[in-house]
Design a protein around this motif. Structure first.
Motif, PDB file in Angstrom:
ATOM      1  N   CYS A  22     -34.537  88.828 -55.460  1.00  0.00           N
ATOM      2  CA  CYS A  22     -34.818  89.732 -54.071  1.00  0.00           C
ATOM      3  C   CYS A  22     -33.708  89.239 -53.222  1.00  0.00           C
ATOM      4  N   ALA A  23     -32.752  90.264 -53.058  1.00  0.00           N
ATOM      5  CA  ALA A  23     -31.766  90.099 -51.920  1.00  0.00           C
ATOM      6  C   ALA A  23     -32.062  90.671 -50.619  1.00  0.00           C
ATOM      7  N   ALA A  24     -31.821  89.978 -49.703  1.00  0.00           N
ATOM      8  CA  ALA A  24     -32.228  90.104 -48.286  1.00  0.00           C
ATOM      9  C   ALA A  24     -30.804  90.781 -47.542  1.00  0.00           C
ATOM     10  N   SER A  25     -31.175  91.742 -46.846  1.00  0.00           N
ATOM     11  CA  SER A  25     -30.075  92.351 -45.799  1.00  0.00           C
ATOM     12  C   SER A  25     -29.454  91.181 -44.750  1.00  0.00           C
ATOM     13  N   GLY A  26     -30.262  90.503 -44.438  1.00  0.00           N
ATOM     14  CA  GLY A  26     -29.988  89.347 -43.375  1.00  0.00           C
ATOM     15  C   GLY A  26     -29.892  87.862 -44.056  1.00  0.00           C
ATOM     16  N   SER A  27     -29.827  86.867 -43.159  1.00  0.00           N
ATOM     17  CA  SER A  27     -29.994  85.643 -43.407  1.00  0.00           C
ATOM     18  C   SER A  27     -31.306  85.304 -43.908  1.00  0.00           C
ATOM     19  N   ILE A  28     -31.456  84.880 -44.893  1.00  0.00           N
ATOM     20  CA  ILE A  28     -33.072  84.523 -45.582  1.00  0.00           C
ATOM     21  C   ILE A  28     -33.444  83.093 -44.746  1.00  0.00           C
ATOM     22  N   ARG A  71     -34.646  79.762 -54.162  1.00  0.00           N
ATOM     23  CA  ARG A  71     -33.822  80.484 -53.226  1.00  0.00           C
ATOM     24  C   ARG A  71     -32.713  80.033 -53.074  1.00  0.00           C
ATOM     25  N   ASP A  72     -31.529  80.858 -52.982  1.00  0.00           N
ATOM     26  CA  ASP A  72     -30.253  80.404 -52.761  1.00  0.00           C
ATOM     27  C   ASP A  72     -29.835  81.051 -51.389  1.00  0.00           C
ATOM     28  N   ASN A  73     -29.677  79.939 -50.489  1.00  0.00           N
ATOM     29  CA  ASN A  73     -29.695  80.532 -49.032  1.00  0.00           C
ATOM     30  C   ASN A  73     -28.272  81.085 -48.710  1.00  0.00           C
ATOM     31  N   ALA A  74     -27.127  80.635 -49.428  1.00  0.00           N
ATOM     32  CA  ALA A  74     -25.863  81.116 -49.588  1.00  0.00           C
ATOM     33  C   ALA A  74     -25.715  82.680 -49.968  1.00  0.00           C
ATOM     34  N   LYS A  75     -26.491  83.027 -50.713  1.00  0.00           N
ATOM     35  CA  LYS A  75     -26.606  84.324 -51.283  1.00  0.00           C
ATOM     36  C   LYS A  75     -27.683  85.254 -50.602  1.00  0.00           C
ATOM     37  N   ASN A  76     -28.315  84.657 -49.874  1.00  0.00           N
ATOM     38  CA  ASN A  76     -29.533  85.374 -49.029  1.00  0.00           C
ATOM     39  C   ASN A  76     -30.513  86.134 -50.247  1.00  0.00           C
ATOM     40  N   THR A  77     -30.733  85.170 -51.142  1.00  0.00           N
ATOM     41  CA  THR A  77     -31.557  85.676 -52.276  1.00  0.00           C
ATOM     42  C   THR A  77     -32.781  84.609 -52.720  1.00  0.00           C
ATOM     43  N   VAL A  78     -33.671  85.275 -53.383  1.00  0.00           N
ATOM     44  CA  VAL A  78     -34.889  84.641 -53.819  1.00  0.00           C
ATOM     45  C   VAL A  78     -34.990  84.971 -55.438  1.00  0.00           C
ATOM     46  N   TYR A  79     -35.315  83.984 -56.266  1.00  0.00           N
ATOM     47  CA  TYR A  79     -35.285  84.288 -57.493  1.00  0.00           C
ATOM     48  C   TYR A  79     -36.732  84.051 -58.150  1.00  0.00           C
TER      49      TYR A  79
END
Length: 119
Positions: A22-28, A71-79
């Motif tokens: 799940c990639a977010a368009s802004g900062s996660i 979650r990978d905050n650097a990639k603004n992505t949750v897995y």
């Protein structure tokens, strides 16, 4: 406008694995929590797992020990890593993110990704 884009769904045999993103368009960082939900045909949408900004996690009983949210905050992505998949895991999986602004809570949903587990 916040956007959540899910990917990683597909068809897998029982016992197999998938990893959803799940990639977010802004900062996660602004979302707390971020979660995965699923909806099977004819059933209500249900929580699968969620994760807070501090890394605390929560899982549905049906997926404990099989699924892992991260979650990978650097990639603004949750897995969502899904192992030992079963036919009953078949559903559309949605990412949900919540953000608080004062007393107002905003909720965002992704478009969903289909997971199909064959027996």
């Amino acid at each position: 406008q916040v956007q959540l884009v899910e990917s990683g769904g597909g068809l897998v045999q029982a016992g197999g694995s998938l990893r959803l993103s799940c990639a977010a368009s802004g900062s996660i960082f602004m979302f707390n929590p971020v979660g995965w939900y699923r909806q099977a045909p004819g059933k209500q949408r249900e929580l699968v797992a969620d994760i807070t900004t501090t890394g605390s996690t929560n899982y549905a009983d049906s997926v404990k020990g099989r699924f892992a949210i991260s979650r990978d905050n650097a990639k603004n992505t949750v897995y969502l890593a899904m192992n030992s998949l079963q036919p009953e895991d078949t559903a559309v999986y949605y990412c949900k993110a919540e953000r608080a602004s004062g007393s107002v809570r905003y909720i965002y949903w992704g478009q969903g990704t289909q997971v199909t587990v064959s027996s």
